[in-house]
Structures are given as C-alpha cells and as structure tokens.
Design an enzyme around this catalytic site. Structure first.
Site, PDB file in Angstrom:
ATOM      1  CB  CYS A  22      -0.874   0.072   1.319  1.00 25.19           C
ATOM      2  SG  CYS A  22      -2.115  -1.270   1.415  1.00 25.19           S
ATOM      3  N   GLY A  49      -0.210   0.170  -5.004  1.00 25.49           N
ATOM      4  CA  GLY A  49      -1.715  -0.334  -4.631  1.00 25.49           C
ATOM      5  C   GLY A  49      -2.764   0.219  -5.965  1.00 25.49           C
ATOM      6  CG  ASN A 123       2.762   0.216   3.604  1.00 26.55           C
ATOM      7  OD1 ASN A 123       3.735   0.663   3.221  1.00 26.55           O
ATOM      8  ND2 ASN A 123       2.558  -0.715   3.012  1.00 26.55           N
ATOM      9  N   GLY A 124       1.267  -1.968   6.020  1.00 28.29           N
ATOM     10  CA  GLY A 124       1.972  -3.095   6.632  1.00 28.29           C
ATOM     11  C   GLY A 124       1.111  -3.842   6.972  1.00 28.29           C
ATOM     12  CB  CYS A 257      10.800  -4.410   2.805  1.00 30.43           C
ATOM     13  SG  CYS A 257      10.367  -5.708   1.921  1.00 30.43           S
ATOM     14  CE1 TYR A 263       7.734  -6.123  -9.976  1.00 32.41           C
ATOM     15  CE2 TYR A 263       6.453  -6.152  -7.978  1.00 32.41           C
ATOM     16  CZ  TYR A 263       6.609  -6.135  -9.552  1.00 32.41           C
ATOM     17  OH  TYR A 263       5.308  -6.215  -9.973  1.00 32.41           O
ATOM     18  CG  ASP A 367      11.620  -8.219 -10.226  1.00 34.38           C
ATOM     19  OD1 ASP A 367      11.023  -8.633  -9.194  1.00 34.38           O
ATOM     20  OD2 ASP A 367      10.953  -8.141 -11.226  1.00 34.38           O
ATOM     21  CB  CYS A 403       6.318 -11.424   2.838  1.00 38.90           C
ATOM     22  SG  CYS A 403       6.400  -9.690   3.584  1.00 38.90           S
ATOM     23  CB  CYS A 457      10.594 -13.406   1.007  1.00 41.25           C
ATOM     24  SG  CYS A 457      11.973 -12.091   0.328  1.00 41.25           S
TER      25      CYS A 457
END
Length: 478
Positions: A22, A49, A123-124, A257, A263, A367, A403, A457
């Site tokens: 987001c 988003g 966001n999260g 992150c 990406y 990527d 994730c 990840c």
C-alpha cells in the site's frame, strides 16, 4: 551463488509477481491546496496499490473523507476534490494483504472517538492481529472492516484519555509487526513507523508545511523537499506549533524490506538513504560478476528488470538492447476467462522485437520469479523470434518463504523456488540457464547497512517470530 544450465521445457500458467503493498501520503500545509496535492501524491504512489484510493481532509473543525474502489483517477473527479477543503490531508492507495478487496476495507479509515475525529491510513501487516482483535471484541469493540488497520484505531481510541500522543505510545507497545501510519485529526497530522522499520516512510517540507509519504518520489511530485526518513519507533507530530519528534521505542534490529529495492519502490525514490535505481543497477553489476554468461545481448523484462539489466550490461560488456516492448496502457489485470485468453494476456502486456532477437544468444534480466508462470511464457515468446539461447538472470535470491509484513508473496506451496530445484525451475520456464543473485551479493551492495534488512522471504529469518505448527505444516504468527 545459484545457477544452472538444463535443457527441456515445461509450462506453468499462473501470475508471476509479488503483489504490491500500500502507499500512504500526508500533508500539513496551511495556504496550500492540500487535497489536490494529496491526489498528485497518490498518483506518484499508484504502483503500490491499485484496488482502492481515498483522501481525508481536515480544516481545524472537522475531517471529511472520500474513498472508493479503483485507481486514483477512477475514484476522484474535480467535484469531489473541490468538496474536500482544509489545510491537512492524508491519502491511501491499497492492495489488500489483509482483509478482502471490498469498499468497506478501503482507506483512510475515519472514526469519531472521545477526543474528536481520527482518520488513519496504514501500510504493513500486524502479526498479532488475531489476538488483539479477539481481546478487543471480548470487551465490546465492534469492527466494520476486516483490516488490521481498524484494530489499531480501536486500541488508540481506548487509550486516548490523556491525549492522542499518549494513546499512540501505548498502541505501539501493544501492536507487533509492520506499520507505517499517517493519522489525521481536526488539527494535526501524525506519522508513525514501527520499531523495525519494515515499511518505508519519509518526511519532507513544503514551504512552512510538512509532507510524509511512503516514498520520496511522492514528495518530488508535489514539490516538497526531502528532510529524512521517519525513524523506526518514532512518532512525528505536525501542527500549528511546528514539528515534534517522539522516539517512543528504541529501534530494534532494523529490518527494512529488501524487496522495496528489488521490485516495489519507484526507481527515482530514496529509501533509508539509498537511491532505488542505483541499487538496482548495482544488483545487475554484481549478478554479472557472479555469473559471466557468454551471450550476444542483454535485455530486460520491462520495467522491473531494466535497471539491473543496464548494470549487467555495463559490468559484462555485453550490449544492452530493448528486446521486449511493454504496452504502457495496460492497467490492472483484466478478466481472462479461458486458457487461450490467459496466454494472450502476456502478449497484450509485452511484445518481442524480432529484429533485435533473431539468431541471438540472450541474457534476459528480471527482478524475481515467484510462481514461474509469466517467465515461461516470455521465454517461449523469445524462442518464437528465433533466439538461439535464453539465459534468465534474476536480481534477487530465490523466494522460498512467505512474507507476513505487508507483501503478498503467496503461500509457500505456490512459490516455485520452495518446491523445485534450480534445474527443475530452469526446465519449467524453458531457459538454457537460470541464475539468481546471491544473498551475500545483494546485501554487500548496502555496505555497513547490510544487516539492516528483512530477508525472510529468502532465508526464513523472520524478525518478528513466526512459528510452524507440526500438525499443519503451515506457518502461523505468534
């Protein structure tokens, strides 16, 4: 380092990228058209988003909200922007990582509580949301949405007897996981970042006012100057008295992150001191050093592989070419009712340039591979153009774990690198070689900051604990 060179092909047909998170934006700027500036800021963050968008605006007495499903340009018209007036605003673009894609889950969320009105954009993902929601419901809380963001609002409202800042401090002690928040009241803008710094959040100035956003590209778009990143564990309050910083929690092990650089973020953004475009180019250079492939040209998968492909070409001396063209007018995924239409969907988004590719040995840079579906279709497209060899080079390590902090990377049984060996992946996408950037090579790009990233990840080292129950074999959060 991870690389292989097998032979045969196989086709798998599913989407092949992690989903966006987001984007949040906030502005405190008396004398400016904050509604339109927020609209432009959300436009700059649209890549984060595409499901819904919303803006809340305060004028000192009340907070007004408008939100809806769709892209920013689809949700807002001139009339709607004209009706939102004030000198403080927050905005949100959403991809649902928790909570269904539904209008009730669109943000910002706006509530009335004992202290007045409060709007929040998040966001999260919280990792202890199930426990918190159960506890709140047991003591009378009612939830309108299925998002973890509403849990945050309820905790704030219950702790606000001594003021909003005190409530936020208590809230940050209770909640765990990833959160970058922008909060609006009738007369304040507040930014909050979790103590690990999972999700990005930066701070800038616009004249005598202030702007916060998920990425610095949004600050650039509205003409604001970047000051710094909001620090992990910090609350920043902006009102008529200026800016106040409250360091609530000591920053724990930083866990920014890493996928923002690989990406998600726009290439022109600066995140935690690093320019995204330059990091991606260096990924390509390191990848070329790890795997000196013998080839005629280097091509990117646009746009996600472009910067890394340029870096690969620079380091290897192999010419960079644009062998794939992207249709810039393809937006959100359209309905694909049949297998034939799903196959056609890739060609609607990408087309190959036969004159560039025919008879060449090609390094194709992207990527990442998540499920392995789109990559196989692109390789087949290159074969149709007469390419002699296709060497797939990826500017990230293999994605083997899910994730839980705000990115939808699928369940682990859908991740191709969690199910197949390198040789099997290479065969499944039909490539002559498959090469992943090593984790050490990736982290070394950041020098002394190499330990400040979440790499769960890739390696399963979750900064906020994740348990794997024996009876199900599925990962769950504690």
């Amino acid at each position: 380092m991870a690389g292989c060179r097998p032979g045969s092909t196989n086709g798998i047909l599913l989407p092949d990228k992690p989903r966006e998170e987001c984007g949040v934006f906030g502005i405190y700027a008396p004398g400016h058209d904050v509604t339109r500036l927020t609209y432009y800021g959300l436009y700059a963050l649209q890549h984060r988003g595409q499901e819904s968008a919303g803006i809340a605006v305060a004028d000192g007495k009340k907070v007004q909200l408008y939100k809806g499903m769709g892209l920013v340009s689809e949700v807002f018209s001139g009339d709607q922007l004209n009706n939102l007036r004030g000198h403080i605003a927050i905005g949100h673009v959403r991809y649902s990582t928790t909570g269904a894609s539904h209008p009730v889950n669109a943000q910002p969320l706006l509530f009335r509580y004992a202290g007045g009105m409060l709007g929040l954009a998040h966001n999260g993902n919280l990792t202890n949301v199930t426990e918190l929601r159960s506890r709140l419901m047991a003591t009378g809380s009612v939830f309108q949405s299925s998002t973890d963001s509403e849990v945050i609002v309820n905790i704030i409202a219950r702790s606000a007897q001594n003021g909003l800042e005190d409530a936020l401090v208590k809230c940050m002690i209770d909640i765990k996981g990833a959160y970058s928040l922008v909060i609006i009241t009738e007369n304040k803008l507040i930014a909050v970042r979790d103590p690990h710094g999972f999700r990005p959040l930066c701070l800038g100035t616009l004249g005598e006012g202030y702007v916060v956003a998920s990425e610095s590209c949004a600050l650039d778009t509205v003409g604001a100057g970047l000051i710094r990143d909001v620090q992990p564990g910090e609350i920043v309050v902006m009102d008529e008295n200026g800016l106040e910083s409250i360091q609530v929690l000591k920053p724990r092990k930083r866990a920014h992150c890493i996928f923002e650089y690989i990406y998600f973020a726009r290439p022109d953004s600066f995140i935690d001191g690093f320019n995204v475009n330059m990091v991606r180019r260096e990924m390509g250079r390191v990848l070329a050093g790890e795997y000196p492939v013998d080839a005629d040209i280097v091509i990117p998968v646009p746009d996600s592989g472009t910067a890394a492909a340029r870096g690969f070409a620079e380091a290897s001396g192999i010419p960079f070419e644009e062998g794939l063209m992207k249709n810039r007018y393809i937006g959100r995924t359209f309905i694909q009712p049949s297998q034939e239409m799903r196959d056609l969907g890739v060609r609607l988004k990408l087309n190959s340039v036969r004159e560039v590719l025919n008879g060449k040995r090609v390094v194709m840079v992207d990527d990442s591979i998540v499920r392995g579906t789109t990559s196989g279709k692109i390789v087949a497209m290159l074969r149709d153009c007469g390419v002699k060899e296709v060497h797939m080079c990826l500017s990230s390590p293999p994605i083997t774990r899910s994730c839980y902090y705000g990115i939808d990377t699928s369940n682990e049984d859908e991740l191709i690198a969690a199910r197949l060996s390198l040789e099997e992946i290479c065969r499944s996408i039909g490539a002559d070689g498959l090469y992943y950037l090593s984790l050490d090579g990736l982290l070394n790009i950041f020098g002394n900051s190499r330990d400040n990233f979440c790499t769960a990840c890739f390696d399963g080292n979750y900064p906020v604990e994740v348990a794997k129950p024996k009876e199900t074999g599925k990962y769950s959060l504690e």
